[in-house]
Design a protein around this motif. Structure first.
Motif, PDB file in Angstrom:
ATOM      1  N   VAL A  40      -8.162  -1.906  -2.345  1.00 18.11           N
ATOM      2  CA  VAL A  40      -9.084  -0.783  -2.124  1.00 18.11           C
ATOM      3  C   VAL A  40     -10.526  -1.209  -2.414  1.00 18.11           C
ATOM      4  O   VAL A  40     -11.459  -0.852  -1.681  1.00 18.11           O
ATOM      5  CB  VAL A  40      -8.686   0.424  -2.993  1.00 18.11           C
ATOM      6  CG1 VAL A  40      -9.748   1.521  -2.923  1.00 18.11           C
ATOM      7  CG2 VAL A  40      -7.323   0.972  -2.566  1.00 18.11           C
ATOM      8  N   MET A  94       0.817  -1.211   0.000  1.00 17.04           N
ATOM      9  CA  MET A  94       0.000   0.000   0.000  1.00 17.04           C
ATOM     10  C   MET A  94       0.855   1.267   0.000  1.00 17.04           C
ATOM     11  O   MET A  94       0.354   2.358  -0.297  1.00 17.04           O
ATOM     12  CB  MET A  94      -0.945   0.005   1.212  1.00 17.04           C
ATOM     13  CG  MET A  94      -1.872  -1.195   1.273  1.00 17.04           C
ATOM     14  SD  MET A  94      -2.829  -1.468  -0.249  1.00 17.04           S
ATOM     15  CE  MET A  94      -3.976  -0.088  -0.179  1.00 17.04           C
ATOM     16  N   LEU A 142      -6.341   3.973   7.441  1.00 14.58           N
ATOM     17  CA  LEU A 142      -5.845   2.984   6.480  1.00 14.58           C
ATOM     18  C   LEU A 142      -5.362   1.730   7.189  1.00 14.58           C
ATOM     19  O   LEU A 142      -5.715   0.603   6.804  1.00 14.58           O
ATOM     20  CB  LEU A 142      -4.705   3.587   5.646  1.00 14.58           C
ATOM     21  CG  LEU A 142      -3.970   2.601   4.726  1.00 14.58           C
ATOM     22  CD1 LEU A 142      -4.926   2.031   3.680  1.00 14.58           C
ATOM     23  CD2 LEU A 142      -2.768   3.262   4.055  1.00 14.58           C
ATOM     24  N   SER A 201     -11.891   2.346  11.568  1.00 18.51           N
ATOM     25  CA  SER A 201     -12.387   2.796  10.268  1.00 18.51           C
ATOM     26  C   SER A 201     -13.703   2.098   9.964  1.00 18.51           C
ATOM     27  O   SER A 201     -14.044   1.081  10.595  1.00 18.51           O
ATOM     28  CB  SER A 201     -11.370   2.491   9.155  1.00 18.51           C
ATOM     29  OG  SER A 201     -11.303   1.098   8.909  1.00 18.51           O
ATOM     30  N   ASN A 222      -5.407   9.908   9.190  1.00 14.17           N
ATOM     31  CA  ASN A 222      -5.678   9.210   7.934  1.00 14.17           C
ATOM     32  C   ASN A 222      -4.894   7.912   7.838  1.00 14.17           C
ATOM     33  O   ASN A 222      -5.356   6.922   7.269  1.00 14.17           O
ATOM     34  CB  ASN A 222      -5.369  10.116   6.729  1.00 14.17           C
ATOM     35  CG  ASN A 222      -3.921  10.567   6.711  1.00 14.17           C
ATOM     36  OD1 ASN A 222      -3.313  10.754   7.760  1.00 14.17           O
ATOM     37  ND2 ASN A 222      -3.371  10.767   5.526  1.00 14.17           N
ATOM     38  N   LYS A 223      -3.692   7.896   8.419  1.00 12.98           N
ATOM     39  CA  LYS A 223      -2.907   6.660   8.434  1.00 12.98           C
ATOM     40  C   LYS A 223      -3.548   5.622   9.346  1.00 12.98           C
ATOM     41  O   LYS A 223      -3.546   4.424   9.047  1.00 12.98           O
ATOM     42  CB  LYS A 223      -1.471   6.955   8.910  1.00 12.98           C
ATOM     43  CG  LYS A 223      -0.589   7.606   7.864  1.00 12.98           C
ATOM     44  CD  LYS A 223      -0.274   6.624   6.746  1.00 12.98           C
ATOM     45  CE  LYS A 223       0.713   7.231   5.757  1.00 12.98           C
ATOM     46  NZ  LYS A 223       0.979   6.313   4.625  1.00 12.98           N
ATOM     47  N   SER A 225      -8.157  -0.367   8.532  1.00 12.48           N
ATOM     48  CA  SER A 225      -8.821  -1.062   7.428  1.00 12.48           C
ATOM     49  C   SER A 225      -8.016  -2.281   6.985  1.00 12.48           C
ATOM     50  O   SER A 225      -8.579  -3.351   6.708  1.00 12.48           O
ATOM     51  CB  SER A 225      -9.013  -0.106   6.248  1.00 12.48           C
ATOM     52  OG  SER A 225      -9.807   1.005   6.605  1.00 12.48           O
TER      53      SER A 225
END
Length: 712
Positions: A201, A137, A258, A399, A254-255, A261
């Motif tokens: 994704v 990623m 991710l 998330s 935001n990290k 997730s």
């Protein structure tokens, strides 16, 4: 002879410097995709720098046969390694003319050294165990880093004084060509990597909508990044969870989204895509295998003094050792308390500090962990400044995709346990065990899916592994408050206590003992009424190994929060057993827990009589004077205070005559915990009042004659 001696010293210095420069270019403690490269200092000449540079190149070249373990950027990595390999003949040739190298050559070689350190870090990260999905990623970022490294090589070669160094024309032309290639080489986000990233994704998007991803797509991703089995998939989950702790502490929400997730993605793959649990590490929980402690670890620990693992301030084992300016190491919480009290000196040397900066002592921390593991000592280690535990304290998911994946997993596991074969039930209990250990949110999802009653039913299995995994899963789920009412149902308690009494394996019994601790706060009186609950806990403490004893003691302590259980614990024969631990055990953890239970029992008359009958008074006084545990000393003082208040004049008279007691009590006023200080102060007043009454000839009999206790 003098010349030979000087040459030997120079060679030794070169070797040592070379090793020290390379030693720091690897290590699992380095954060992934960080590049703590060090520019060689100006005083280091080519005679030292070149051998180190060649060693670095050799380390980089060793990766040319390991492309298969890279989850992404294979072409970019191949080109970067090729550039390094092709530069090696040039480095070997200029090594032969060291005496004629001008200063600009040293500058060029230093820049190359710095750049190759970064390249080695990057290659290590690409091959790092457990980080394959994360590196995939980050493919775009990794490609950019390869491009930066390539350009840095070209810049370093630009300043090399080729006109002032005697090397062959062919070598010069070869290096000029490499320089041009390094400057113009294309390092891009590779197309195949892009397609796999988009597949991930897409899967995360489906999780967000709580729609099951295509299993074929999941298998394609797993195979592409080189995750070959359940254990490797599990390592991916563990790595990602560790990174969440760092990112959450640092700054980047935001990290965290991710990473959360990706944890959901890999957890889903581990459970659904990996059909077989290949047994490694923690997989002994699935197949019952136990790992052996390495002999090298035993040997290294045998050469160490355990006293060096204790904080000089508290004298307790350090859970988060840090080193301050003077070079002395303390437990982080202790030295922080010292500084916050206005002390800007080193506690050991009294030297005034210029800075209060603390550096984590990771080497010592690992040694303490190994020592505790080898000696069955329980200590709450802080994970790099408590950061990695933060995610487990969050009630909300990291998330939307993580939430969707977890809810779908919980539903799948429910179906597997309800309708599966015996082996599938065991696998389901095992996965619940792992998932419920990770976060509060996971536990909540599993409880809401109805997995508590299903796990309770699995306790009746005669398959030892299924029963153990179900017990461990219930232990984790019992930390979720809304799970406890289901466990406290009559049939639920009967199953739990049944395993406690007759569990197939000792591991299952010790797990359910811990479950009883979590249930005791709300349902302690109900638990105490179960005829076999307290007797089974006492037998576990008596006959079990360390962890069983520990869990049993903690559960008994929890039950004693309900006064109705004091009599039951005393009548069950706990007091002689606990006093025996005080007299015979060398494990300070068990001694501390036994003291906690005895101090609580001493608050009631039946407990006080039983404790004095077992001649525990002298033992408690001795432990107070020699124990290195602050908590243990606190429980000792509490025990002695309760006995002196309820046990009458004979108890107080014995304590007054004890030569070491007053010194121990006064030390608690300054060095003990706040509660220990208050209880020590109260006990000192009792002893002083008794002494003054005796001095004035005034006697008071506290205990009626028929209840007289002989204190030895």
């Amino acid at each position: 002879m003098k010349s030979n001696h000087s040459y030997h010293m120079i060679q030794t210095q070169k070797s040592n410097t070379n090793l020290s420069m390379i030693r720091n270019t690897s290590g699992s403690d380095r954060r992934i995709l960080t590049f703590p490269a060090v520019l060689p200092c100006e005083s280091i000449g080519p005679s030292i720098l070149l051998p180190s540079l060649i060693t670095l190149c050799n380390a980089i070249s060793s990766f040319q046969h390991r492309f298969s373990c890279f989850p992404c950027n294979k072409r970019n990595a191949r080109n970067a390694i090729r550039l390094t390999v092709l530069l090696q003949p040039f480095l070997h040739e200029i090594r032969d003319c060291l005496s004629g190298l001008p200063d600009p050559a040293t500058l060029s070689l230093s820049e190359l050294h710095l750049t190759f350190q970064k390249l080695l870090f990057l290659l290590e990260d690409l091959s790092r165990e457990g980080a394959k999905l994360y590196m995939l990623m980050e493919s775009d970022r990794v490609a950019t880093q390869f491009r930066v490294i390539s350009r840095s090589v070209a810049t370093a070669l630009d300043v090399f004084p080729f006109g002032s160094v005697e090397i062959s024309k062919e070598t010069k032309e070869h290096v000029f060509l490499l320089n041009e290639q390094a400057r113009k080489a294309i390092f891009e986000f590779e197309e195949e990597d892009k397609r796999v990233v988009m597949s991930v994704v897409s899967g995360l998007t489906r999780f967000e909508n709580q729609v099951a991803p295509d299993e074929g797509d999941l298998k394609w991703v797993i195979e592409y990044i080189g995750v070959k089995g359940w254990s490797e998939c599990n390592k991916e989950v563990k790595f990602l969870e560790g990174e969440i702790g760092f990112k959450g502490f640092d700054e980047k929400r935001n990290k965290v989204i991710l990473l959360s997730s990706l944890v959901g993605f890999m957890s889903y793959c581990r459970c659904l895509v990996m059909e077989v649990v290949d047994c490694e590490e923690s997989d002994k929980k699935f197949d019952g295998r136990e790992s052996n402690v390495q002999s090298e670890m035993d040997l290294s620990l045998s050469c160490l003094n355990p006293d060096d693992f204790r904080c000089p301030i508290t004298l307790e084992l350090m859970s988060d050792p840090v080193t301050i300016e003077t070079g002395h190491t303390y437990d982080r919480s202790s030295i922080l308390k010292w500084f916050r009290s206005g002390n800007l000196t080193c506690p050991n040397t009294a030297k005034k500090l210029i800075t209060t900066e603390m550096v984590p002592n990771l080497v010592l921390r690992k040694l303490i962990q190994r020592y505790c593991f080898a000696n069955d000592i329980s200590i709450p280690f802080v994970d790099l400044g408590r950061r990695n535990r933060e995610i487990t304290r969050r009630v909300e998911p990291g998330s939307v995709a993580a939430e969707g994946a977890m809810r779908m997993l919980a539903s799948f596991l429910k179906g597997r346990i309800e309708n599966g074969s015996g082996e599938e039930m065991n696998r389901g209990a095992f996965e619940i065990r792992l998932l419920s250990k990770t976060s509060i949110f996971n536990r909540s999802c599993l409880v809401e899916a109805g997995l508590v009653p299903l796990s309770l039913k699995l306790l009746s299995s005669r398959d030892s592994l299924t029963q153990e995994n179900a017990a461990a899963a219930l232990l984790n789920l019992s930390k979720c408050a809304k799970s406890r009412s289901g466990m406290a149902e009559k049939w639920g308690l009967e199953l739990i206590v049944g395993v406690l009494k007759k569990g197939v394996k000792i591991e299952a019994r010790q797990h359910v003992a811990a479950v009883l601790f979590y249930l005791s706060a709300e349902y302690g009186n109900l638990l105490g009424k179960e005829p076999e609950a307290i007797p089974s806990l006492i037998r576990l403490v008596k006959d079990g190994p360390y962890r069983s004893k520990k869990n049993g003691l903690v559960a008994i302590f929890g039950l004693l929060k309900h006064p109705e259980n004091h009599r039951r614990v005393v009548e069950g024969g706990a007091v002689p057993l606990l006093v025996g631990i005080l007299k015979g055990s060398e494990n300070e953890d068990l001694i501390t827990d036994s003291l906690a239970v005895l101090a609580t029992l001493a608050e009631k008359r039946e407990g006080m009589f039983a404790i004095l009958h077992e001649e525990a008074l002298q033992v408690a006084v001795e432990i107070l004077s020699c124990s290195t545990s602050r908590v243990g000393r606190e429980h000792c003082v509490a025990l002695l205070l309760s006995l002196s208040l309820k046990g009458g004049e004979d108890v107080v008279a014995y304590l007054v005559k004890s030569p070491s007691l007053m010194e121990s009590l006064y030390s608690q006023l300054s060095a003990g915990t706040s509660r220990a200080s208050k209880k020590a102060s109260a006990l000192i007043r009792v002893l002083h009042d008794f002494y003054e009454r005796r001095s004035s000839g005034f006697k008071i009999s506290v205990i009626p004659q028929e209840q007289f206790i002989h204190v030895r």
